[in-house]
Design an enzyme around this catalytic site. Structure first.
Site, PDB file in Angstrom:
ATOM      1  CG  HIS A  63      -1.793   1.282   1.171  1.00 47.09           C
ATOM      2  ND1 HIS A  63      -3.069   1.310   0.676  1.00 47.09           N
ATOM      3  CD2 HIS A  63      -1.791   2.610   1.833  1.00 47.09           C
ATOM      4  CE1 HIS A  63      -3.575   2.391   0.754  1.00 47.09           C
ATOM      5  NE2 HIS A  63      -2.999   3.078   1.473  1.00 47.09           N
ATOM      6  CB  CYS A  64       2.107   3.529  -2.705  1.00 48.15           C
ATOM      7  SG  CYS A  64       2.994   4.828  -2.908  1.00 48.15           S
ATOM      8  N   GLY A  65       1.270   5.144   0.279  1.00 49.05           N
ATOM      9  CA  GLY A  65       0.655   6.368   0.885  1.00 49.05           C
ATOM     10  C   GLY A  65       0.787   7.448  -0.149  1.00 49.05           C
TER      11      GLY A  65
END
Length: 350
Positions: free
Chosen positions: A189-191
């Site tokens: 998951h890439c913020g």
């Protein structure tokens, strides 16, 4: 200590901090100072700060900070997206004010203003596409299709159901607790894009990294050309002494003196160069890491799962060896007692 040495130590320390924070938990560093530093950076400092906050401000402040931390780290939010856009906006504004205004210079014509804006526009376009793209959400309607893509291996991809989505999880998928969906061939998951990276948008994520890498490389290269032209324009490359003149046999200024001169007279372009150089290193390393994963047919999540499985196998082997050693040691007195009994019996019968 001159400024150049201090800058090298600062960059080296920052690179060490990033490396330890990202890779210090690997099994290759277990039992080493790198693993201890990883615990200190990721957990020890946070626990110490939490304890200090409770002591100084009481439980209500700690509870408020905990809720804020939970929102930032465990809920989908646009904080890092806004930070990314702010960094781009501020950097581009400073670049226009303090770098593009110096053009044209030798080897740096004025059309770089338009090419720089074009590269920035491409970055923003890819950023928007990556943020909105479907990462490969697994639903009840397409679960059967995703299950037919990859086989289960009963090691790191065992067949199991997702209690949240109420579906049978396909191999190589994972339920993201931040997005609250199951993602096919989940990577991470890439913020920065506020989205998961999975089977359908991994190409957009790589394009996002590549365009940002090109943007940083372009900005760093142009800055080096501009600052070099400034040094040439002001005749700063060489020392001015009574017995030397510019040209053959003149003394060239050391790099630390040149950097100090630039920081005094052109501080913003110089600090932009340092900031963008560090950004280029980090983005380049991250892009190379993901390219290596693709070359091996792996994802970030699977890499960490295999490391955990390897650690589990090593722990099981260590426990097995300890049990075998204890069994051998406990059997030694019985064997010696049997030998003594047989020796005494042979002496009596003999």
């Amino acid at each position: 200590m001159d400024f150049l040495t201090f800058l090298a130590i600062y960059i080296g320390g920052l690179a060490l901090f990033i490396f330890v924070s990202l890779f210090g938990d690997s099994s290759a560093f277990r039992g080493t100072p790198v693993h201890s530093l990883h615990w200190l950076f990721t957990k020890g400092c946070c626990q110490g700060f939490w304890w200090l906050l409770q002591r100084v401000c009481g439980g209500s402040a700690a509870l408020s900070l905990g809720n804020a931390s939970k929102y930032c780290c465990e809920k989908r939010n646009p904080i890092l997206q806004l930070l990314y856009l702010t960094l781009l906006a501020v950097s581009y504004y400073l670049y226009c004010r303090d770098v593009f205004s110096l053009l044209p210079l030798p080897y740096a014509p004025s059309w770089h203003q338009w090419t720089g804006a074009g590269v920035l526009g491409v970055c923003l376009l890819i950023f928007g596409v990556t943020s909105a793209a479907d990462p490969g959400v697994v639903t009840a309607d397409n679960a059967e299709f995703h299950q037919s893509l990859y086989p289960y291996d009963d090691v790191t991809n065992a067949q199991q159901d997702c209690d949240t989505c109420h579906i049978s999880k396909p191999a190589r998928s994972k339920h993201c607790r931040i997005c609250n969906v199951c993602v096919a061939r989940f990577d991470h998951h890439c913020g920065w894009v506020n989205n998961c990276v999975g089977m359908y948008n991994i190409r957009f994520f790589l394009a996002f990294l590549l365009t940002n890498l090109v943007l940083c490389l372009y900005a760093v290269t142009l800055l080096c050309i501009v600052l070099s032209g400034i040094l040439h324009k002001h005749n700063v490359w060489y020392e001015r002494t009574p017995w030397h003149s510019r040209g053959s046999g003149s003394l060239r200024r050391p790099a630390s003196r040149l950097l100090q001169w630039l920081l005094v007279y052109y501080p913003v372009p110089t600090m932009l160069l340092v900031f963008l150089f560090l950004g280029t290193l980090m983005i380049g390393c991250f892009f190379a890491y993901h390219c290596s994963l693709i070359a091996r047919g792996m994802t970030s999540y699977e890499t960490f799962k295999w490391l955990d499985y390897k650690d589990h196998c090593m722990e099981m082997a260590k426990e097995s060896r300890c049990s075998e050693q204890q069994r051998i040691e406990s059997a030694q007195p019985v064997v010696s007692l049997q030998c003594s009994f047989q020796l005494g019996l042979s002496q009596i019968c003999g």
